[in-house]
Design a protein around this motif. Structure first.
Motif, PDB file in Angstrom:
ATOM      1  N   ASP A 163       0.825  -1.205   0.000  1.00  0.00           N
ATOM      2  CA  ASP A 163       0.000   0.000   0.000  1.00  0.00           C
ATOM      3  C   ASP A 163       0.861   1.259   0.000  1.00  0.00           C
ATOM      4  O   ASP A 163       0.567   2.231  -0.701  1.00  0.00           O
ATOM      5  CB  ASP A 163      -0.922   0.017   1.220  1.00  0.00           C
ATOM      6  N   TYR A 164       1.911   1.237   0.792  1.00  0.00           N
ATOM      7  CA  TYR A 164       2.826   2.384   0.856  1.00  0.00           C
ATOM      8  C   TYR A 164       3.486   2.619  -0.497  1.00  0.00           C
ATOM      9  O   TYR A 164       3.512   3.745  -1.011  1.00  0.00           O
ATOM     10  CB  TYR A 164       3.873   2.125   1.934  1.00  0.00           C
ATOM     11  N   MET A 165       3.973   1.568  -1.110  1.00  0.00           N
ATOM     12  CA  MET A 165       4.633   1.703  -2.406  1.00  0.00           C
ATOM     13  C   MET A 165       3.662   2.151  -3.498  1.00  0.00           C
ATOM     14  O   MET A 165       4.022   2.913  -4.391  1.00  0.00           O
ATOM     15  CB  MET A 165       5.288   0.374  -2.799  1.00  0.00           C
ATOM     16  N   SER A 166       2.429   1.703  -3.402  1.00  0.00           N
ATOM     17  CA  SER A 166       1.462   2.033  -4.452  1.00  0.00           C
ATOM     18  C   SER A 166       1.168   3.528  -4.498  1.00  0.00           C
ATOM     19  O   SER A 166       0.798   4.062  -5.552  1.00  0.00           O
ATOM     20  CB  SER A 166       0.155   1.262  -4.241  1.00  0.00           C
ATOM     21  N   GLY A 167       1.307   4.196  -3.374  1.00  0.00           N
ATOM     22  CA  GLY A 167       1.028   5.625  -3.339  1.00  0.00           C
ATOM     23  C   GLY A 167       2.175   6.497  -3.810  1.00  0.00           C
ATOM     24  O   GLY A 167       2.007   7.706  -3.980  1.00  0.00           O
ATOM     25  N   MET A 168       3.333   5.910  -4.028  1.00  0.00           N
ATOM     26  CA  MET A 168       4.506   6.700  -4.395  1.00  0.00           C
ATOM     27  C   MET A 168       4.411   7.256  -5.812  1.00  0.00           C
ATOM     28  O   MET A 168       3.815   6.654  -6.694  1.00  0.00           O
ATOM     29  CB  MET A 168       5.763   5.828  -4.302  1.00  0.00           C
ATOM     30  N   THR A 169       5.019   8.407  -6.017  1.00  0.00           N
ATOM     31  CA  THR A 169       5.202   8.918  -7.367  1.00  0.00           C
ATOM     32  C   THR A 169       6.446   8.271  -7.965  1.00  0.00           C
ATOM     33  O   THR A 169       7.253   7.648  -7.261  1.00  0.00           O
ATOM     34  CB  THR A 169       5.398  10.436  -7.368  1.00  0.00           C
ATOM     35  N   ASP A 170       6.623   8.440  -9.260  1.00  0.00           N
ATOM     36  CA  ASP A 170       7.826   7.913  -9.916  1.00  0.00           C
ATOM     37  C   ASP A 170       9.087   8.506  -9.286  1.00  0.00           C
ATOM     38  O   ASP A 170      10.064   7.794  -9.022  1.00  0.00           O
ATOM     39  CB  ASP A 170       7.813   8.250 -11.414  1.00  0.00           C
ATOM     40  N   GLN A 171       9.078   9.819  -9.050  1.00  0.00           N
ATOM     41  CA  GLN A 171      10.259  10.482  -8.493  1.00  0.00           C
ATOM     42  C   GLN A 171      10.564   9.988  -7.087  1.00  0.00           C
ATOM     43  O   GLN A 171      11.719   9.763  -6.727  1.00  0.00           O
ATOM     44  CB  GLN A 171      10.032  11.997  -8.470  1.00  0.00           C
ATOM     45  N   TYR A 172       9.518   9.814  -6.306  1.00  0.00           N
ATOM     46  CA  TYR A 172       9.678   9.409  -4.910  1.00  0.00           C
ATOM     47  C   TYR A 172      10.262   8.002  -4.817  1.00  0.00           C
ATOM     48  O   TYR A 172      11.192   7.752  -4.046  1.00  0.00           O
ATOM     49  CB  TYR A 172       8.311   9.485  -4.241  1.00  0.00           C
ATOM     50  N   ILE A 173       9.723   7.077  -5.607  1.00  0.00           N
ATOM     51  CA  ILE A 173      10.195   5.696  -5.498  1.00  0.00           C
ATOM     52  C   ILE A 173      11.631   5.560  -6.005  1.00  0.00           C
ATOM     53  O   ILE A 173      12.422   4.786  -5.459  1.00  0.00           O
ATOM     54  CB  ILE A 173       9.239   4.725  -6.242  1.00  0.00           C
ATOM     55  N   VAL A 174      11.994   6.337  -7.010  1.00  0.00           N
ATOM     56  CA  VAL A 174      13.377   6.313  -7.503  1.00  0.00           C
ATOM     57  C   VAL A 174      14.317   6.904  -6.453  1.00  0.00           C
ATOM     58  O   VAL A 174      15.432   6.402  -6.247  1.00  0.00           O
ATOM     59  CB  VAL A 174      13.482   7.070  -8.838  1.00  0.00           C
ATOM     60  N   ARG A 175      13.870   7.948  -5.772  1.00  0.00           N
ATOM     61  CA  ARG A 175      14.700   8.531  -4.707  1.00  0.00           C
ATOM     62  C   ARG A 175      14.963   7.511  -3.612  1.00  0.00           C
ATOM     63  O   ARG A 175      16.102   7.387  -3.115  1.00  0.00           O
ATOM     64  CB  ARG A 175      13.998   9.756  -4.118  1.00  0.00           C
ATOM     65  N   ILE A 176      13.944   6.764  -3.208  1.00  0.00           N
ATOM     66  CA  ILE A 176      14.122   5.755  -2.172  1.00  0.00           C
ATOM     67  C   ILE A 176      15.067   4.651  -2.637  1.00  0.00           C
ATOM     68  O   ILE A 176      15.948   4.207  -1.897  1.00  0.00           O
ATOM     69  CB  ILE A 176      12.746   5.180  -1.750  1.00  0.00           C
ATOM     70  N   TYR A 177      14.869   4.196  -3.862  1.00  0.00           N
ATOM     71  CA  TYR A 177      15.749   3.142  -4.392  1.00  0.00           C
ATOM     72  C   TYR A 177      17.205   3.620  -4.414  1.00  0.00           C
ATOM     73  O   TYR A 177      18.117   2.877  -4.022  1.00  0.00           O
ATOM     74  CB  TYR A 177      15.291   2.736  -5.790  1.00  0.00           C
ATOM     75  N   ASN A 178      17.406   4.844  -4.867  1.00  0.00           N
ATOM     76  CA  ASN A 178      18.771   5.369  -4.936  1.00  0.00           C
ATOM     77  C   ASN A 178      19.396   5.479  -3.562  1.00  0.00           C
ATOM     78  O   ASN A 178      20.605   5.279  -3.393  1.00  0.00           O
ATOM     79  CB  ASN A 178      18.784   6.733  -5.634  1.00  0.00           C
ATOM     80  N   GLU A 179      18.586   5.805  -2.536  1.00  0.00           N
ATOM     81  CA  GLU A 179      19.114   5.854  -1.186  1.00  0.00           C
ATOM     82  C   GLU A 179      19.534   4.459  -0.705  1.00  0.00           C
ATOM     83  O   GLU A 179      20.562   4.299  -0.041  1.00  0.00           O
ATOM     84  CB  GLU A 179      18.055   6.425  -0.231  1.00  0.00           C
ATOM     85  N   ILE A 180      18.778   3.439  -1.092  1.00  0.00           N
ATOM     86  CA  ILE A 180      19.096   2.069  -0.680  1.00  0.00           C
ATOM     87  C   ILE A 180      20.399   1.582  -1.307  1.00  0.00           C
ATOM     88  O   ILE A 180      21.214   0.938  -0.652  1.00  0.00           O
ATOM     89  CB  ILE A 180      17.937   1.121  -1.036  1.00  0.00           C
ATOM     90  N   VAL A 181      20.608   1.875  -2.569  1.00  0.00           N
ATOM     91  CA  VAL A 181      21.761   1.313  -3.285  1.00  0.00           C
ATOM     92  C   VAL A 181      22.987   2.219  -3.259  1.00  0.00           C
ATOM     93  O   VAL A 181      24.065   1.810  -3.695  1.00  0.00           O
ATOM     94  CB  VAL A 181      21.400   0.979  -4.743  1.00  0.00           C
ATOM     95  N   SER A 182      22.840   3.453  -2.756  1.00  0.00           N
ATOM     96  CA  SER A 182      23.964   4.408  -2.774  1.00  0.00           C
ATOM     97  C   SER A 182      24.705   4.425  -1.448  1.00  0.00           C
ATOM     98  O   SER A 182      24.169   4.045  -0.404  1.00  0.00           O
ATOM     99  CB  SER A 182      23.466   5.807  -3.093  1.00  0.00           C
ATOM    100  N   PHE A 183      25.935   4.922  -1.489  1.00  0.00           N
ATOM    101  CA  PHE A 183      26.760   5.094  -0.286  1.00  0.00           C
ATOM    102  C   PHE A 183      27.182   6.555  -0.175  1.00  0.00           C
ATOM    103  O   PHE A 183      27.218   7.277  -1.149  1.00  0.00           O
ATOM    104  CB  PHE A 183      28.000   4.207  -0.346  1.00  0.00           C
TER     105      PHE A 183
END
Length: 401
Positions: free
Chosen positions: A381-401
């Motif tokens: 449910d949380y992921m479904s509400g995300m915008t394209d920009q928001y979900i990419v920002r979260i992914y980048n935070e997970i994979v970045s150092f």
């Protein structure tokens, strides 16, 4: 003109009381004795003022993250459906306030990344807890359980929309009946609306939105695909040659199909196109699938979407710790400060977390954190509400150092 006026959803219609019913009484507006808005107009303003509606401007319609400002996003699509629905409803004598309320709400349950993202979330839900995800059902879930507005005292509450508007959300999904789209008579529990076309919509107005949705994207997606160099003038000329009635462009398609629908629809036969117009619509739709939606250029983004969504789901899944899950997520701040703060606050709002603040929220508690499947549904449910920009920002935070 106005040939559907006798079945329009106004007071006096046999379905009226059901149509305007809400799960709870909505607070009284502060206008004095005379109400300034109808029930459906109140729904319309509740939708366009909620955050989920605003997020549609950054959700994919067809093309992901276009740099061109003139490419359609999900919110423009919703507004196009509103425009087409209003034209049809006004001409036929139906309630255009109701069509507008349904139109601006109909795609509110869409995930990031458009229909590709919808399919991926459904795959994850099925794999992880035997659930499923489809944007019509999710839209109903969102307006019933998730989206919040402040009442007159500043307390956050659920949207509490009318039955007729809620019905139009899952009711818009699927292709309209080519033999004539008619509303159903039964006043069903909308939680039983579990897949596209399981029920016909409850009102003629919702039937109009269902058809307008199918009209709206045909020409606009062609224009966008041409602007994005996915198709050429030669491609459009080739389909032009196979269609006699119109030139294949957005204005001609919308004008032709609206006119044909209005001229061929009757209360007895339902909302329907002539045979030739229906064939024209199907030809254009097939062209769009062959040349646009299934185009090879689209496939790399689909693979990217799958990686992004699965990685975020996995990261949040491993944080599960019963009713202390929110505390565990907050401890992830060292590595994922943005995700940790955002998801922990969101989960507090909707779950029985020991950290829930009861003073500012009077919304439903829908996730029991003692049940891991409830928690996994919360992630979806949380992921479904995300915008394209928001979900990419979260992914980048997970994979970045």
């Amino acid at each position: 003109m106005k040939k559907f006026e006798s079945v329009a959803m106004y007071e006096g219609n046999p379905k009226w009381e059901n149509a305007i019913s809400r799960v709870e009484k909505l607070y009284d507006p502060v206008y004095g004795d005379a109400p300034m808005r109808t029930e459906f107009d109140r729904d319309y303003t509740r939708i366009i003022n909620c955050n989920a509606y605003r997020r549609l401007k950054h959700k994919t319609q067809v093309f992901f993250a276009p740099k061109n400002d003139h490419i359609c996003t999900r919110i423009e699509h919703v507004n196009l459906v509103d425009s087409i629905s209003n034209t049809i409803a006004n001409y036929l004598g139906l309630n255009s306030e109701l069509t507008s309320a349904i139109a601006v709400t109909h795609d509110i349950g869409h995930s990031p990344f458009g229909h590709k993202g919808e399919n991926i979330l459904s795959e994850i839900a099925q794999r992880e807890y035997g659930g499923k995800f489809w944007h019509g059902g999710n839209g109903l879930h969102l307006v019933d359980d998730l989206e919040l507005l402040s009442d007159l005292a500043g307390i956050k509450r659920n949207l509490n929309l009318t039955y007729a508007v809620r019905d139009g959300i899952p009711g818009h999904c699927g292709n309209p009946n080519p033999n004539g789209q008619k509303p159903r008579d039964e006043f069903v529990d909308l939680k039983d609306f579990t897949y596209s076309n399981k029920f016909s919509p409850y009102t003629w107005e919702a039937c109009v939105v269902k058809i307008a949705d199918n009209i709206s994207y045909l020409g606009r997606d062609l224009e966008d695909a041409k602007e994005m160099k996915l198709i050429t003038d030669r491609d459009i000329n080739n389909i032009d040659k196979s269609i006699e009635q119109i030139r294949v462009n957005n204005s001609s398609i919308i004008g032709f199909l609206i006119s044909d629908l209005c001229n061929n629809s009757t209360i007895e036969d339902g909302l329907k196109f002539s045979e030739s117009a229906y064939k024209t619509m199907e030809k254009i739709k097939k062209f769009n699938y062959d040349k646009i939606y299934d185009n090879e250029k689209i496939q790399p983004t689909t693979r990217y979407f799958k990686v992004v969504m699965n990685e975020i789901f996995y990261t949040l899944k491993k944080a599960y710790n019963g009713t202390s899950t929110v505390k565990t997520i907050r401890k992830m701040k060292r590595y994922y400060p943005f995700l940790s703060e955002e998801f922990s606050n969101w989960l507090e709002t909707y779950s029985n977390s020991i950290d829930r603040n009861e003073d500012n929220y009077c919304n439903k508690v829908i996730y029991d954190l003692n049940d891991i499947n409830n928690y996994l549904r919360a992630i979806i449910d949380y992921m479904s509400g995300m915008t394209d920009q928001y979900i990419v920002r979260i992914y980048n935070e997970i994979v970045s150092f």
